[in-house]
Design a protein around this motif. Structure first.
Motif, short mmCIF file in Angstrom:
data_model
loop_
_atom_site.label_atom_id
_atom_site.label_comp_id
_atom_site.label_asym_id
_atom_site.label_seq_id
_atom_site.Cartn_x
_atom_site.Cartn_y
_atom_site.Cartn_z
N VAL A 24 6.45 7.36 -10.44
CA VAL A 24 7.54 6.77 -9.98
C VAL A 24 7.47 6.45 -8.59
O VAL A 24 7.84 5.12 -8.22
N CYS A 25 7.24 7.28 -7.88
CA CYS A 25 6.92 7.23 -6.24
C CYS A 25 6.03 6.01 -5.98
O CYS A 25 6.42 4.83 -5.15
N PHE A 26 4.74 5.82 -6.61
CA PHE A 26 3.89 4.75 -6.25
C PHE A 26 4.34 3.46 -6.86
O PHE A 26 4.14 2.57 -6.40
N ILE A 27 5.08 3.60 -7.95
CA ILE A 27 5.61 2.13 -8.70
C ILE A 27 6.44 1.50 -7.74
O ILE A 27 6.61 0.54 -7.43
N ALA A 29 6.94 2.29 -4.41
CA ALA A 29 6.20 1.90 -3.31
C ALA A 29 5.54 0.56 -3.45
O ALA A 29 5.59 -0.27 -2.55
N ALA A 30 4.83 0.37 -4.69
CA ALA A 30 4.18 -0.90 -4.92
C ALA A 30 5.19 -2.10 -4.86
O ALA A 30 4.68 -3.11 -4.37
N TYR A 31 6.17 -1.83 -5.42
CA TYR A 31 7.25 -2.79 -5.65
C TYR A 31 7.74 -3.26 -4.38
O TYR A 31 8.03 -4.55 -3.91
N ALA A 32 8.06 -2.30 -3.37
CA ALA A 32 8.42 -2.56 -2.10
C ALA A 32 7.53 -3.28 -1.34
O ALA A 32 7.84 -4.46 -0.64
N LEU A 33 6.14 -3.07 -1.63
CA LEU A 33 5.01 -3.85 -0.70
C LEU A 33 5.19 -5.23 -1.57
O LEU A 33 4.83 -6.29 -0.52
N THR A 34 5.57 -5.50 -2.77
CA THR A 34 5.63 -7.03 -3.18
C THR A 34 6.55 -7.80 -2.50
O THR A 34 6.73 -8.84 -2.23
N ARG A 35 8.01 -6.91 -2.11
CA ARG A 35 8.89 -7.41 -1.10
C ARG A 35 8.39 -8.03 0.24
O ARG A 35 8.76 -9.04 0.75
N VAL A 36 7.64 -6.98 0.66
CA VAL A 36 6.92 -7.09 1.94
C VAL A 36 6.08 -8.26 2.02
O VAL A 36 5.97 -9.14 3.07
N ILE A 37 5.20 -8.56 0.85
CA ILE A 37 4.62 -9.67 0.92
C ILE A 37 5.12 -10.93 0.82
O ILE A 37 5.06 -12.00 1.67
N LEU A 38 6.47 -10.95 0.02
CA LEU A 38 7.14 -12.06 0.12
C LEU A 38 8.19 -12.29 1.47
O LEU A 38 8.41 -13.56 1.51
N GLN B 124 -3.64 16.90 -6.82
CA GLN B 124 -3.54 17.08 -5.27
C GLN B 124 -3.93 15.87 -4.61
O GLN B 124 -3.39 15.44 -3.63
N MET B 125 -4.81 15.13 -5.27
CA MET B 125 -5.29 13.87 -4.52
C MET B 125 -4.16 12.83 -4.59
O MET B 125 -3.73 12.33 -3.54
N LEU B 126 -3.37 12.91 -5.91
CA LEU B 126 -2.24 11.84 -5.89
C LEU B 126 -1.09 12.48 -4.90
O LEU B 126 -0.50 11.47 -4.14
N GLU B 127 -1.13 13.62 -4.84
CA GLU B 127 0.16 14.13 -3.83
C GLU B 127 -0.19 13.95 -2.52
O GLU B 127 0.72 13.84 -1.87
N ARG B 128 -1.60 13.95 -1.88
CA ARG B 128 -1.63 13.61 -0.58
C ARG B 128 -1.54 12.28 -0.49
O ARG B 128 -1.04 11.71 0.72
N ALA B 129 -1.83 11.38 -1.41
CA ALA B 129 -1.57 9.97 -1.27
C ALA B 129 -0.08 9.75 -0.99
O ALA B 129 0.43 8.87 -0.14
N SER B 130 0.77 10.53 -1.70
CA SER B 130 2.20 10.18 -1.50
C SER B 130 2.70 10.68 -0.28
O SER B 130 3.65 10.33 0.35
N LEU B 131 1.75 11.71 0.32
CA LEU B 131 2.31 12.26 1.77
C LEU B 131 1.89 11.40 2.92
O LEU B 131 2.89 11.28 3.84
N LEU B 174 9.92 10.53 -0.75
CA LEU B 174 10.87 11.69 -0.14
C LEU B 174 11.08 12.48 -1.51
O LEU B 174 11.29 13.62 -1.61
N VAL B 175 11.61 11.53 -2.24
CA VAL B 175 11.97 12.20 -3.60
C VAL B 175 11.25 12.69 -4.58
O VAL B 175 11.31 13.87 -4.92
N ALA B 176 9.99 12.28 -4.47
CA ALA B 176 8.79 13.02 -5.08
C ALA B 176 8.55 14.41 -4.37
O ALA B 176 8.42 15.32 -4.99
#
Lengths: 152, 425
Positions: A24-27, A29-38, B124-131, B174-176
């Motif tokens: 969820v976090c990466f999704i 963040a990725a969506y925010a990045l598309t906004r940044v690109i726009l 751990q790799m994913l978590e560090r990327a989120s950090l 932050l939520v994650a």
């Protein structure tokens, strides 16, 4: 079901909630990045974002920990120096565009005033911090210094 | 193990390099819990500020590509009149106050940045990327906010989209982080008594017991400061940030306490001597445009032009209303002027379509603003001509400026030249 979970644990290294929340976090963040690109600010945004990590972890942190270590090499009441010095440095780092007059042009355009007084104000606060700390040190010595003063 | 056998690339990457005897899960969790209370307040007030700009009205949106991030937008109310003053004051001042806690939190976990090997599992790799997103997002948000309130526009982007989208990256990470770490933090907080720590002097300060997270140093140096001393230091930093800036959100003698805050300045004792934001000179307003030749254009069912004398002959109202800026400062003054609703009726409009305000100001995002129907018809919404009993000064918007209760400062357009009450098509 528990066999599948155990399998996930073995292969992934954590439970399903861990995986789900990070996805969820990466999704987001990725969506925010598309906004940044726009918005047309991708390069600056990413540079400042990565730069923020580098600035803190590889510049600011080594600098202040080294300064603190240098302070400790001497035989003096270290906390009575590092506290006012640390607070003064914090205020300078936060307010340097005003204190060092870096924002003078924009500030004058906006407010009609100069940033000139801020250096004196910062200096005043710094002096007050050191004076307060010194006073506290003297008081502690005078009252027997049973607490922090004598355990160097 | 992915790369457990490799030698660490430098001294930073050895756990025994980190020698502070104070680092440990309890200390990290104390800072974490303070941020867990504070950051959501800063985040919510920040998102509220975006709504306060009424970005769905024509001409108001500075981030038109917001997409789903505009899901929560609502019509910004005119009551209570102090709401934006409060929320934006909290956003900026609480943000400043939390900075020392954030720095302390980052200090307390820095050995983990240099953990070696970097990751022993995919999790751990994913978590560090989120950090990376968490730390980058936090520092990015604090740095852009702090530079922006000082008008130090060195960043190569517009502040609004960067701070808005940066916030969403930061909040997602932050939520994650909270979901993953909260159980650990709760356990760590229970491992020691705060009350006992506050009674423990330096001579009795010992490291926390070894932890599986790698925060406690395996080779701790003797303590030079107690835990309570460190907490007092961080708290003192927060107190200094707060105490030296909160004055810019207050009126009266306490405003003078804002020694290190951009907009707590003293202009003098006169009726127009309060904080200016954007001088007339900086936006190209010349005296010739604002003199006796100035006319206000009203556009409704009919188009008409009014001189300042015409306006002063209309029924005048006086209200005490705050100016509250997105930069966090605010001040309340007594404004006298004509109701926007009266001006709407005068040109054959109702105000129910809102109003589009145009300024003499040349260029700039805020040379125009849309006000909602609610803002236009509120009886306290004025085209202000006077302040504190005197004519507006040029820097405060002479000949006429908008004053709308609870609107963000930039929507109280100065040097108004036209009010267009026609509903936006």
């Amino acid at each position: 079901m528990s066999g599948g979970l155990a399998d996930l644990h073995r292969r992934y290294g954590a439970g399903p909630l861990h995986l789900a929340i990070l996805l969820v976090c990466f999704i987001v963040a990725a969506y925010a990045l598309t906004r940044v690109i726009l918005a047309g600010i991708l390069v600056g945004f990413v540079l400042w974002f990565i730069g923020a990590v580098i600035l803190h972890d590889l510049v600011a942190f080594p600098l202040y920990s080294r300064a603190d270590a240098a302070l400790q090499r001497r035989r003096w009441p270290v906390n009575h120096l590092r506290v006012p010095a640390g607070l003064s440095a914090l205020l300078l780092v936060v307010w340097f565009p005003l204190v060092l007059r870096a924002a003078e042009h924009n500030y004058r355009e906006a407010t009609g005033l100069s940033t000139a007084p801020f250096f004196g104000r910062w200096l005043l606060v710094t002096l007050a911090l050191f004076a307060g700390s010194a006073l506290l040190y003297v008081l502690r010595r005078a009252t027997g210094a049973r607490r922090t003063g004598r355990k160097r | 193990m992915l790369r457990g056998e490799e030698r660490p690339p430098g001294p930073f990457f050895r756990p025994e390099f980190w020698r502070s005897p104070l680092r440990g899960p309890w200390l990290t969790s104390v800072f974490g819990i303070v941020l867990l209370v504070g950051i959501p307040i800063v985040a919510v007030t920040g998102l509220v500020s975006y709504a306060a700009y009424n970005p769905r009205l024509p001409g108001n949106d500075i981030t038109p590509e917001r997409g789903l991030f505009g899901f929560y937008l609502f019509d910004w109310p005119t009551s209570p009149i102090w709401l934006y003053r409060l929320t934006q004051g909290v956003h900026v001042i609480l943000g400043l106050t939390l900075l020392p806690v954030l720095l302390a939190k980052l200090w307390s976990v820095i050995p983990k940045l240099f953990a070696w090997p970097p990751a022993t599992s995919a999790a751990q790799m994913l978590e560090r990327a989120s950090l990376l997103l968490l730390v980058g997002g936090a520092v990015f948000q604090f740095v852009t906010g702090i530079l922006n309130i000082q008008l130090f526009y060195v960043f190569p982007f517009s502040f609004y989209p960067a701070h808005l989208y940066g916030a969403w990256v930061f909040l997602a990470a932050l939520v994650a982080h909270v979901v993953i770490k909260l159980p650990t933090a709760v356990t760590a907080l229970r491992s020691r008594s705060l009350r006992r720590e506050l009674r423990t002097p330096l001579r009795d300060t010992r490291p926390e017991p070894p932890d599986p997270h790698g925060l406690v140093s395996p080779a701790p140096a003797p303590a030079t400061v107690s835990r309570r001393g460190l907490l007092a230091f961080v708290g003192g930093g927060s107190l200094a940030m707060f105490g030296l800036s909160v004055g810019q959100t207050l009126d009266g003698p306490l405003r003078r306490t804002a020694l290190l805050a951009p907009h707590g300045r003293d202009y003098g004792p006169g009726p127009n001597d309060f904080q200016v934001n954007k001088t007339a000179a900086s936006v190209g307003i010349v005296p010739a445009e604002t003199g006796s030749g100035w006319r206000l254009t009203l556009v409704g069912a009919r188009r008409m032009q009014l001189s300042r004398e015409d306006l002063l002959a209309l029924p005048l109202r006086t209200y005490r209303l705050p100016i509250a800026c997105v930069e966090g400062w605010s001040t309340e003054q007594a404004w006298t002027g004509v109701r926007l609703a009266d001006l709407a009726r005068l040109c054959g409009a109702t105000g129910d379509g809102g109003v589009y305000v145009r300024s003499l100001q040349r260029g700039g995002v805020f040379s125009h603003a849309s006000l909602s129907a609610g803002q236009t018809t509120d009886p306290r919404s004025l085209l202000a001509l006077r302040v504190n009993g005197a004519d507006l000064s040029l820097d405060h918007g002479f000949p006429a400026r908008i004053m709308v209760p609870n609107a963000p400062g930039v929507h109280n357009t100065k040097w108004v030249r036209e009010l267009d009450f026609r509903p936006a098509s």
